[in-house]
Design a protein around this motif. Structure first.
Motif, short mmCIF file in Angstrom:
data_model
loop_
_atom_site.label_atom_id
_atom_site.label_comp_id
_atom_site.label_asym_id
_atom_site.label_seq_id
_atom_site.Cartn_x
_atom_site.Cartn_y
_atom_site.Cartn_z
N VAL A 105 -36.81 63.70 -9.43
CA VAL A 105 -36.60 62.62 -8.73
C VAL A 105 -37.93 61.58 -9.25
O VAL A 105 -37.59 60.56 -9.54
CB VAL A 105 -36.61 62.75 -7.26
N ASP A 106 -39.10 62.08 -8.96
CA ASP A 106 -40.23 61.01 -9.20
C ASP A 106 -40.06 60.57 -10.59
O ASP A 106 -40.35 59.64 -10.98
CB ASP A 106 -41.63 61.90 -9.03
N GLN A 107 -39.77 61.66 -11.77
CA GLN A 107 -39.61 60.89 -12.84
C GLN A 107 -38.59 60.22 -13.21
O GLN A 107 -38.68 59.11 -14.00
CB GLN A 107 -39.50 62.29 -14.18
N SER A 108 -37.55 60.04 -12.43
CA SER A 108 -36.31 59.17 -12.45
C SER A 108 -36.85 58.09 -11.87
O SER A 108 -36.17 56.69 -12.19
CB SER A 108 -34.97 59.61 -11.78
N ILE A 109 -37.72 57.84 -10.83
CA ILE A 109 -38.15 56.70 -10.48
C ILE A 109 -39.18 55.88 -11.43
O ILE A 109 -38.90 54.89 -11.54
CB ILE A 109 -38.96 56.85 -9.09
N ARG A 348 -50.82 59.82 -13.05
CA ARG A 348 -49.89 58.65 -12.89
C ARG A 348 -49.21 58.80 -11.49
O ARG A 348 -48.91 57.75 -10.76
CB ARG A 348 -48.79 58.51 -13.92
N GLN A 349 -48.83 59.82 -11.13
CA GLN A 349 -48.05 60.24 -9.86
C GLN A 349 -48.93 60.27 -8.57
O GLN A 349 -48.40 59.85 -7.56
CB GLN A 349 -47.12 61.57 -9.98
N TYR A 350 -50.18 60.96 -8.63
CA TYR A 350 -50.83 61.18 -7.58
C TYR A 350 -52.27 60.58 -7.37
O TYR A 350 -52.83 60.72 -6.18
CB TYR A 350 -50.83 62.86 -7.38
N ALA A 351 -52.70 60.17 -8.70
CA ALA A 351 -54.19 59.48 -8.43
C ALA A 351 -54.41 58.79 -7.31
O ALA A 351 -55.05 58.74 -6.34
CB ALA A 351 -54.67 59.22 -9.71
#
Length: 357
Positions: A105-109, A348-351
């Motif tokens: 899901v995160d990649q699709s966002i 990209r997702q968590y920093a």
């Protein structure tokens, strides 16, 4: 228990073990590789062809020790109709199990066009080839197509599909195409919609795998929002067993929900992971939630139970077992953690989320 009049749970037994060959798309991925492993053990003489484009989540080493005269790898995308036709004709494929998909899901966002391309166009391509050649297609779908499910409801196979992420929308579109081919062309198809799978060899972008490896590396566990989102964490082996049953006895055109019927909060899942690893003090950090994050998924599984299926694992047992696998198999996941691609994704997702928590 009730079923719509045009879709009964049972059908005259299909005989997939007599097919000249079985095609498993996405068979080098997490669920696909486990399905292949189980199917080969039960049908050692039947050729299995794995068609996989070997993206970041597809790893031939997931099937190490199994490659040989009865297990073949064809590197191609399910969107390549010529490649799919060639493989089906070359091996005499009698059935297709479609695991191939962009799934996170995160990649699709972050970028959703790949999801439409693979999950919708790819499934459509498989349907066309299967229709032309009279091949049965089993579509592996997800409970996320139902969208957010208010308690106390448990999603039925006849419920409207109301996806709320680009990933879920692409899987819902694929489901509609599969069922439309059954209605329009009489194609032989079945669909399973599964709860959250956990188990060996799950890619590290997924929550449990991320939490387990972060804890083992001494890093915080980034938990979205308040962590009270409700999920049914199902062991991958239970999912594969259900697919095997549906392949044999599920009515063509039938959709089958697969899950334990029990729910855990994501916060509780994180606690179980650290418990399984003997690291109860591993820091759980609440970070900003993902956009459109569904609060609850829950499935009614009467249909698949009517075929004789029942899970062997509770969600708690599935989570504990999966977390312990990561502790025992660092050689599998450490190269992924060291890769530039994963490092870029994690940054990209968590920093920013972790920095703000």
């Amino acid at each position: 228990m009730s079923f719509p009049p045009t879709t009964t749970p049972h059908a005259p037994a299909r005989q997939p073990d007599t097919w000249p060959a079985l095609l498993v798309t996405g068979g080098c991925g997490f669920i696909g590789s486990r399905f292949v492993e189980r199917w080969r053990a039960a049908h050692p003489a039947q050729p299995v062809v794995v068609l996989d484009s070997l993206t970041y989540a597809g790893r031939p080493e997931n099937l190490a020790g199994l490659w040989g005269p009865a297990l073949h790898l064809e590197v191609a995308s399910i969107t390549d109709a010529d490649a799919v036709r060639r493989v089906c004709d070359q091996y005499g494929v009698g059935g297709i199990v479609n695991f191939a998909a962009q799934t996170h899901v995160d990649q699709s966002i972050l970028g959703s066009l790949e999801f439409t391309h693979t999950n919708v166009l790819g499934t459509h391509t498989l349907l066309e080839v299967a229709r032309e050649r009279g091949i049965h297609l089993h579509q592996v779908s997800t409970d996320e197509v139902y969208g957010d499910v208010p308690a106390p409801h448990h999603s039925l196979e006849t419920d409207p599909l109301t996806p709320r992420s680009p990933y879920a929308a692409s899987k819902a579109a694929a489901d509609h195409l599969v069922l439309a081919y059954h209605q329009t062309h009489g194609s032989s198809v079945t669909v399973t919609r599964a709860a959250n799978n956990v188990g060996p060899r799950q890619h590290l972008e997924k929550a449990l795998a991320l939490f387990a490896t972060n804890a083992l590396l001494g890093l915080p566990l980034p938990l979205y929002g308040d962590g009270l989102q409700q999920r049914d964490y199902m062991h991958v082996d239970d999912h594969c067993a259900a697919i095997e049953l549906v392949l044999r006895g599920g009515a063509s055109g039938g959709v089958f929900n697969v899950g334990t019927g029990l729910e855990l909060s994501n916060r509780r899942m994180a606690q179980l992971v650290t418990q399984a690893l003997g690291l109860p003090d591993a820091p759980v950090r609440h970070v900003s939630d993902r956009p459109g994050h569904d609060r609850r998924y829950s499935l009614n599984t009467d249909r698949v139970q009517a075929l004789g299926w029942a899970p062997d694992f509770t969600p708690e047992q599935a989570v504990l077992s999966a977390a312990r696998w990561y502790a025992a198999n660092r050689a599998w996941w450490e190269p992924i953690r060291r890769s530039e691609a994963f490092a870029a994704y994690y940054e990209r997702q968590y920093a920013a989320r972790l920095g703000a928590s």
